[in-house]
Design an enzyme around this catalytic site. Structure first.
Site, mmCIF file in Angstrom:
data_model
loop_
_atom_site.group_PDB
_atom_site.id
_atom_site.type_symbol
_atom_site.label_atom_id
_atom_site.label_comp_id
_atom_site.label_asym_id
_atom_site.label_seq_id
_atom_site.Cartn_x
_atom_site.Cartn_y
_atom_site.Cartn_z
ATOM 1 N N HIS A 1 -6.784 11.632 8.836
ATOM 2 C CA HIS A 1 -7.381 11.717 8.000
ATOM 3 C C HIS A 1 -8.783 11.826 8.459
ATOM 4 O O HIS A 1 -9.368 11.931 9.385
ATOM 5 C CB HIS A 1 -7.690 9.627 8.361
ATOM 6 C CG HIS A 1 -6.257 9.656 7.232
ATOM 7 N ND1 HIS A 1 -6.299 8.394 6.866
ATOM 8 C CD2 HIS A 1 -5.667 10.037 6.277
ATOM 9 C CE1 HIS A 1 -5.422 8.084 7.130
ATOM 10 N NE2 HIS A 1 -4.695 8.681 6.299
ATOM 11 N N GLU B 1 -12.008 10.293 9.919
ATOM 12 C CA GLU B 1 -12.227 9.035 10.976
ATOM 13 C C GLU B 1 -12.349 9.997 12.202
ATOM 14 O O GLU B 1 -11.310 10.467 12.773
ATOM 15 C CB GLU B 1 -11.066 8.998 10.868
ATOM 16 C CG GLU B 1 -11.133 7.866 8.892
ATOM 17 C CD GLU B 1 -9.260 7.567 9.385
ATOM 18 O OE1 GLU B 1 -8.743 7.381 10.256
ATOM 19 O OE2 GLU B 1 -9.461 7.148 7.602
ATOM 20 N N HIS C 1 -7.339 6.659 14.764
ATOM 21 C CA HIS C 1 -7.978 6.634 13.449
ATOM 22 C C HIS C 1 -9.444 6.262 13.979
ATOM 23 O O HIS C 1 -10.036 5.903 14.353
ATOM 24 C CB HIS C 1 -6.740 5.667 12.298
ATOM 25 C CG HIS C 1 -6.061 6.610 11.658
ATOM 26 N ND1 HIS C 1 -5.256 7.269 10.787
ATOM 27 C CD2 HIS C 1 -4.776 7.531 12.425
ATOM 28 C CE1 HIS C 1 -3.912 7.838 10.580
ATOM 29 N NE2 HIS C 1 -3.968 7.474 11.443
ATOM 30 N N GLU D 1 -7.278 1.908 15.569
ATOM 31 C CA GLU D 1 -8.328 2.295 14.734
ATOM 32 C C GLU D 1 -9.133 1.979 15.439
ATOM 33 O O GLU D 1 -8.914 1.148 16.172
ATOM 34 C CB GLU D 1 -7.865 1.062 13.532
ATOM 35 C CG GLU D 1 -6.688 0.980 12.847
ATOM 36 C CD GLU D 1 -6.707 2.342 11.552
ATOM 37 O OE1 GLU D 1 -8.325 2.818 11.721
ATOM 38 O OE2 GLU D 1 -5.948 2.582 11.114
#
Length: 726
Positions: free
Chosen positions: A331, A334, A469, A561
Site C-alpha cells: 500500500h 503506508e 504495512h 503493522e
C-alpha cells in the site's frame, strides 16, 4: 508568564529551538540554520489576507454574507499556502506522541467522541456511538466550543491540520474555525491576522486533511481550536494535528537538549523514487562484495521494482543457504516499511564493514532480499501530498485502483472446496497449489506489480518473509481469509504454532508493541492478544500475499503493522528505526529454525528437485528446490519426516529440532523405482504415481508470464503514443 506574540522576532525564536525540525522530505537536524530561519520568515509572509471575523455568523446559515467572505478570503489563503512546507513538525496527535491527558474540550457528545478521539486520521469502529468513535464531537452546538492541546512546554505554534469525522453513517465536519493561545489555560489570546482575528477555512468532506498556516505564529503552552461554522446537516466534529516547534526552556520539566532518536547515523528522511534509487546505489557502492541491486518488473507507469540483495555471494543461490525477503510498500501510503528497509540495508552494510559479528554471521548464512517499494506509483502519489496531508487512503491503491493485498490468487477456497468434495481428503493437495486458469489471462484484473512479485516468488526458493504495512500496531499471521466468507473468524493453518512464534518474535521485541502502557491506535485493542492475531480473526482478506505465499510456495509469511500513523513525519523516523531495529534483525534470524537438508539421488548423488517433504501430523507439505535443498520451519521437537519424489521410492527418517537458533540437518537419499517394480504396478492394473500438480503449476506460471509480456508491450506502446502526440 504573559503571552508571547511572535512578529519580527519569530525567526529568532525559531533559530533557538533545537527541536524545530524541517517538515516533510528534509533531513532532520538538531540545529536550525540561518537559511532555515529565512525559510521561516518566508512562511510567515506566505499567508496574505485571512478571513474576516465571523462573530456574527450563525453556525447553520452556510450561505450568509459572512460565510461567503470567509470562504473567499480562506480560499485565497489556501491558494497562497498550496504546496507550502511548514518548518515545524506535527506535535504528534496522530502518532500518539501527544497523550490523551494533553487533550481537553469544552464538551463532548459521548465518551467515544471525547477530546482524546480528535486525532488526525483516527479510525472509528464499525458502529457509531461506541467508545471508539471517529472524532471529537462537541456536546453543544454553538461557537463557544473548543478542542484544547496542552503542549506541556512553551511551543512555537505555526499551524493546524483539520479533518472531519471518520464514519460510514454520519456526515460531520467543521467549515471554519478560530484559534486561541494561552500560557496558563486561563487567559487566552486569539490568533490574529493584522488587526483582525483570523478565521480559517476547514473541511468540505470527511477525510481530506486541510492545512492552515498561522499568519502570526505564537509561542504558548496551550492552543485551542474554536469551530465557528460546520456542515449544516451535521454537528461540530473534527480530527486535528497541530504543527509546532518546542522552545528551549531549561526550567521546564519537559525540556530536553536533544530529542529522542537514534544513535545510528542513517539517512532518516522520506525518499521518493529517484532518491530511493540513489540511496540503494550508495549502499551498493559502499558494500559491493555483499550487495546487488536487481529489478523484478515495473509498475503500471513504468517505475522499476528494485530489490536489494545482501549476501556473502550476491547473485547466486548457495546450496543449503535459506532465502529471506522483506516486502514493503504494497500500500503506497503506508510508508514506514519503505524507510525501515532503506535504513536496514544501510545498517547491515555499515555494521558488516565495521566487523559486527552478528551482522557478519547473518550475511554469511542467509541470502536476504529487500523490496522497499512494491507499489511505487501509489507511494509517489502520497509523497506528493506529504506526511499529514495525504489522508488515510491516498496512494493506497495501484495506479489502476487495485488493492494489491487482495490481488493474489485466492488459493484458500480452491483448497477448501476440493477438501469438501473429496472422498479421501488426504489426497487433496495442501501445498504448491496452482493458480487458477482465469488468473493467467490478459483479461484478468491483475496488477503488473502483483504479476512481478508472483514471478519473483517462483524464481527464488524463499523460506521466510514479512510483509510490512502501517496504520496499526499488530502482527498478523495466516490464514488471512476465512472459510465461507465469514467477516472474521480464527482460521489457523497447519503451522499455526510456528506462525504464532514468528509473530511473537517480532511483536515482543518491538519497543512500542511491547509497551503494556501504550494507547490503542484506533478501535482494536490488540494488547489483549499480546499484539499478535490470526489475520482472518481481524478481518477476512481473500487473495492476500501471505496466504498465497504459504499455499503456492514454501515460504512462510506474516504481516507487520508497524505504526498507528501510516505516513509518519520525517522527525519520527529515527525513533521508529529504534523501535523496529531489533525486531527486523531477530525476525530474519528465525529463517534458521527447524530442519534443512539436501535430497539426493542415491546413485548419481545429484539433487532431486520438487521432492515432497511431509511432516507426520502436520497437514502442510513443502518441496525441495532446484538443487535438491530444502528448509522446513518447525518448533523444537521430534518429527517423523517422509520424503517422496516422482520416480523414486519414499524414504522415512526421524529428525530432532532443538531450541538453538540454527537448523538441524536432515539429509535424504532416494532410490529410483526399478523397471521391474513399474511393470508389476502396471500388470496389477495400478497407475504409476505422477506429480501432475507440479506440471500444472509450472504451466500456469508460463501462461502468466506470457500474458504479462503482452500487457507490458501494450502499456509501452501506449506510453510511446502519448509521447508522439505531445
Amino acid at each position: 508568564m504573559l503571552m508571547q506574540r511572535v512578529h519580527v522576532c519569530a525567526a529568532i525564536i525559531l533559530c533557538m529551538a533545537h527541536a524545530c525540525l524541517s517538515f516533510e522530505n528534509q533531513t532532520v537536524n538538531n540545529n536550525i540554520t540561518k537559511s532555515e530561519s529565512n525559510d521561516f520568515k518566508s512562511v510567515i509572509n506566505l499567508v496574505g489576507n485571512v478571513t474576516e471575523s465571523l462573530d456574527t455568523a450563525k453556525p447553520d446559515e452556510d450561505h450568509t454574507q459572512a460565510q461567503r467572505n470567509a470562504s473567499e478570503d480562506g480560499e485565497q489563503m489556501n491558494k497562497e499556502t498550496h504546496g507550502a512546507k511548514p518548518d515545524c513538525p506535527p506535535l504528534g496527535l496522530e502518532s500518539l506522541k501527544v497523550s490523551d491527558d494533553q487533550l481537553e474540550s469544552s464538551s463532548y457528545l459521548s465518551v467515544g467522541l471525547g477530546p482524546h478521539r480528535g486525532r488526525l486520521n483516527i479510525q472509528s469502529g464499525l458502529d457509531d456511538d461506541d467508545e471508539y468513535d471517529g472524532a471529537w464531537c462537541a456536546g453543544v452546538e454553538d461557537q463557544e466550543q473548543w478542542l484544547q492541546l496542552n503542549a506541556l512546554r512553551p511551543t512555537l505554534f505555526t499551524g493546524v491540520i483539520l479533518q472531519g469525522r471518520n464514519s460510514i453513517w454520519s456526515l460531520n465536519w467543521v467549515r471554519t474555525y478560530k484559534v486561541q493561545f494561552s500560557n496558563d489555560s486561563s487567559v487566552w489570546q486569539p490568533c490574529m491576522n493584522g488587526s483582525e482575528e483570523a478565521v480559517f477555512i476547514g473541511n468540505e468532506d470527511l477525510e481530506t486533511p486541510v492545512l492552515a498556516l498561522f499568519p502570526e505564529p505564537s509561542v504558548a503552552q496551550y492552543i485551542r481550536i474554536n469551530p465557528q461554522t460546520w456542515f449544516s446537516n451535521g454537528t461540530i466534529c473534527l480530527r486535528a494535528e497541530v504543527l509546532g516547534c518546542p522552545v528551549p526552556d531549561p526550567d521546564s520539566p519537559h525540556f530536553s537538549e536533544t530529542e529522542s532518536g537514534s544513535s545510528d547515523d542513517l539517512d532518516f528522511r522520506h525518499h521518493n523514487y529517484n532518491e530511493m534509487r540513489k540511496l540503494m546505489k550508495s549502499v551498493n557502492d559502499k558494500c559491493p562484495n555483499i550487495t546487488r541491486i536487481y529489478t523484478i518488473g515495473r509498475s503500471y507507469t513504468g517505475l522499476k521494482l528494485y530489490v536489494m540483495e545482501i549476501s556473502d555471494n550476491p547473485g547466486k543461490h548457495e546450496l543449503g543457504e535459506p532465502e529471506f525477503r522483506y516486502v514493503a510498500g504494497m500500500h503506497g501510503n503506508e510508508v514506514l516499511g519503505r524507510e525501515l528497509l532503506l535504513n536496514l540495508m544501510q545498517y547491515i552494510c555499515r555494521e558488516y564493514n565495521q566487523g559486527n559479528q552478528r551482522v557478519i554471521q547473518l550475511v554469511k548464512d542467509t541470502r536476504i532480499h529487500l523490496l522497499p517499494s512494491m507499489n511505487p506509483d501509489g507511494y509517489e502519489t502520497a509523497y506528493e501530498k506529504g506526511s499529514e496531508l495525504s489522508g488515510w487512503a491516498l496512494g493506497r491503491y495501484s495506479f489502476e485502483g487495485i488493492d494489491m493485498n487482495h490481488n493474489f490468487p485466492d488459493l484458500n477456497n480452491i483448497m477448501w472446496d476440493a477438501q469438501e468434495l473429496a472422498i479421501n481428503k488426504r489426497r487433496v493437495s495442501n501445498h504448491y497449489i496452482p493458480m487458477p486458469e482465469y488468473y493467467t489471462s490478459t483479461e484478468a484484473l491483475v496488477a503488473p506489480e502483483t504479476r512481478a512479485v508472483i514471478s519473483w516468488m517462483q524464481d527464488i526458493p524463499f523460506v521466510l518473509s514479512a510483509n510490512l504495512h502501517g496504520g496499526e500496531l499488530v502482527v498478523t499471521y495466516p490464514f488471512d481469509c476465512t472459510r465461507d466468507w465469514i467477516p472474521r473468524q480464527d482460521t489457523p493453518t497447519a503451522d499455526n504454532d510456528f506462525f504464532r512464534w514468528l509473530a511473537t518474535v517480532y511483536a515482543s521485541t518491538n519497543l512500542v508493541m511491547a509497551n503494556p502502557e501504550r494507547r490503542i491506535c484506533h478501535s482494536e485493542d490488540f494488547l489483549q492478544h499480546n499484539n499478535i492475531i490470526n489475520g482472518a480473526d481481524w478481518h477476512t482478506v481473500p487473495g492476500s500475499m501471505n496466504d498465497f505465499s504459504y499455499l503456492h510456495t514454501n515460504c512462510f509469511e506474516i504481516t507487520v503493522e508497524l505504526s498507528c500513523d501510516k505516513f509518519p513525519h520525517a522527525s519520527e523516523l529515527p525513533i521508529e528505526w529504534e523501535n523496529n531495529k531489533e525486531s527486523l534483525l531477530l525476525y530474519m534470524e528465525q529463517v534458521h529454525r527447524g530442519l534443512k537438508g539436501v535430497i539426493r539421488d542415491k546413485d548419481t548423488r545429484a539433487g532431486i528437485a520438487n521432492a515432497v517433504i511431509k511432516v507426520d501430523g502436520l497437514g502442510h507439505d513443502i518441496r525441495s528446490a532446484v538443487d535438491g535443498d530444502y528448509w522446513r520451519l518447525l518448533n523444537p521437537g521430534e518429527y517423523k519426516i517422509t520424503v517422496w519424489a516422482e520416480g523414486y521410492f519414499p524414504r522415512i527418517r526421524h529428525c530432532s529440532v532443538g531450541s538453538e537458533p540454527h537448523a538441524t540437518i536432515c539429509d535424504f537419499t532416494l532410490t529410483k523405482t526399478s523397471q521391474d517394480r513399474l511393470k508389476q504396478i502396471l500388470a496389477s492394473g495400478g497407475k504409476i504415481p505422477r506429480d501432475n500438480q507440479v506440471r500444472i503449476r509450472a504451466m500456469r506460471m508460463r501462461k502468466l508470464r506470457a500474458s504479462t509480456k503482452i500487457l507490458n508491450r501494450r502499456r509501452e506502446q501506449q506510453r510511446l503514443n502519448k509521447i508522439k502526440r505531445k
